[in-house]
Design a protein around this motif. Structure first.
Motif, PDB file in Angstrom:
ATOM      1  N   TRP A  90       0.830  -1.194   0.000  1.00 51.05           N
ATOM      2  CA  TRP A  90       0.000   0.000   0.000  1.00 51.05           C
ATOM      3  C   TRP A  90       0.869   1.250   0.000  1.00 51.05           C
ATOM      4  O   TRP A  90       2.021   1.228   0.426  1.00 51.05           O
ATOM      5  CB  TRP A  90      -0.937   0.017   1.214  1.00 51.05           C
ATOM      6  N   SER A 148      -9.579  -1.188  -4.010  1.00 48.20           N
ATOM      7  CA  SER A 148     -10.273  -0.264  -3.103  1.00 48.20           C
ATOM      8  C   SER A 148     -11.765  -0.512  -3.235  1.00 48.20           C
ATOM      9  O   SER A 148     -12.289  -0.649  -4.334  1.00 48.20           O
ATOM     10  CB  SER A 148      -9.967   1.194  -3.460  1.00 48.20           C
ATOM     11  N   SER A 180      -2.746  -1.336  -3.166  1.00 45.04           N
ATOM     12  CA  SER A 180      -3.774  -0.329  -2.938  1.00 45.04           C
ATOM     13  C   SER A 180      -3.118   0.991  -2.556  1.00 45.04           C
ATOM     14  O   SER A 180      -2.039   1.020  -1.972  1.00 45.04           O
ATOM     15  CB  SER A 180      -4.722  -0.782  -1.821  1.00 45.04           C
ATOM     16  N   ARG A 182      -4.614   2.761  -0.453  1.00 42.67           N
ATOM     17  CA  ARG A 182      -5.167   2.955   0.889  1.00 42.67           C
ATOM     18  C   ARG A 182      -4.680   1.859   1.825  1.00 42.67           C
ATOM     19  O   ARG A 182      -4.753   0.680   1.490  1.00 42.67           O
ATOM     20  CB  ARG A 182      -6.700   2.931   0.837  1.00 42.67           C
ATOM     21  N   LEU A 185      -7.606  -0.263   2.612  1.00 37.43           N
ATOM     22  CA  LEU A 185      -8.341  -0.683   1.431  1.00 37.43           C
ATOM     23  C   LEU A 185      -9.695  -0.007   1.263  1.00 37.43           C
ATOM     24  O   LEU A 185     -10.354  -0.198   0.255  1.00 37.43           O
ATOM     25  CB  LEU A 185      -8.552  -2.215   1.421  1.00 37.43           C
TER      26      LEU A 185
END
Length: 288
Positions: A90, A148, A180, A182, A185
């Motif tokens: 990430w 995501s 990702s 994020r 996620l």
């Protein structure tokens, strides 16, 4: 005689009906080409081979040495049939998450590593994808790239169950990797912070925060990727210029910085894009 004729007519009609029914049935599913280093899952249930993997090496990816080392170690454990973890990569866009997965495949494909790319909306099919892989000699990574979603997405629950909690479990020759932007996620919302409660001296997250964390914590290995500083960005530009047959100059450095400013990002992706643009321009100047 009449009965025999009627019976023959009925049998002929039945035969024609069966022929039409066979035409409506899906064609027999072909065995995937397991010599291919990668496959893409399609919703109709078949795996299409991907042979043209970009010729990217681990040494091409600069300034993510810790991430490379951890991922390589985990992958080597997996290839040697030792315990290994599912991985969440990430961080900021363009910092090498997907590129690292491609380079990893190029490094270990000859040792039996295979990657199957699964789109986010197809995560509900994870058990169906993993089942026929069990018992094969290859070692498979199911890759969900650029992932995501919201907690209400069906793929969210399917991935959560597959990572930890499914009765069937995941075949021993299958790992799940996700990339990702994020960390958890799912999108972070201000409302989540309002649900945090303090009990005595302990902070207790609200249900929304717990739900976000409950998915990401099912990945045993987290690899964080961060934007480059200026020197790192320029080093990556110089690396790719050299690979493309160009010489780094003061002009190229100045243009690379302007290019990054215009893109609003100093990342490996932007460095590669600038190097291609610069090398192309120089090629036109030389070739006329």
């Amino acid at each position: 005689m009449t009965d025999d004729t009627e019976l023959k007519d009925v049998l002929a009609q039945f035969s024609r009906l069966m022929d039409r029914a066979e035409q409506l049935l899906p064609a027999p599913r072909q065995e995937p080409d397991w010599t291919a280093p990668a496959h893409r899952w399609h919703r109709d249930g078949h795996l299409s081979p991907v042979h043209g993997i970009a010729p990217l090496a681990l040494d091409d990816l600069l300034h993510i040495e810790r991430q490379k080392a951890l991922l390589v170690r985990n992958t080597r454990q997996f290839l040697k049939r030792l315990p290994a973890n599912n991985v969440l990569l990430w961080g900021a866009r363009g910092t090498g998450k997907s590129s690292l997965m491609r380079a990893l495949l190029n490094e270990y494909r000859d040792e039996g590593l295979r990657i199957i790319q699964v789109d986010g909306q197809d995560l509900v099919h994870l058990p169906e994808i993993a089942l026929p892989l069990a018992g094969r000699p290859e070692r498979f990574i199911l890759l969900a790239d650029d992932l995501s979603f919201e907690a209400s997405d069906p793929g969210y629950k399917a991935l959560k169950a597959m990572l930890d909690g499914s009765l069937e479990g995941t075949p021993e020759n299958v790992l799940i990797h996700a990339t990702s932007n994020r960390r958890h996620l799912m999108p972070e919302k201000m409302l989540d912070n309002l649900e945090v409660k303090r009990v005595d001296d302990e902070i207790h997250p609200g249900e929304a925060v717990e739900e976000k964390i409950s998915l990401s914590e099912r990945f045993g290995l987290w690899l964080a990727f961060h934007p480059f500083n200026q020197d790192q960005y320029l080093a990556v530009v110089a690396h790719w210029l050299t690979r493309l047959g160009c010489i780094e100059t003061e002009d190229s450095r100045a243009e690379a910085l302007r290019y990054a400013l215009g893109r609003g990002s100093r990342s490996g992706r932007v460095a590669w894009q600038f190097a291609r643009d610069w090398a192309g321009q120089k090629g036109l100047e030389i070739g006329g």
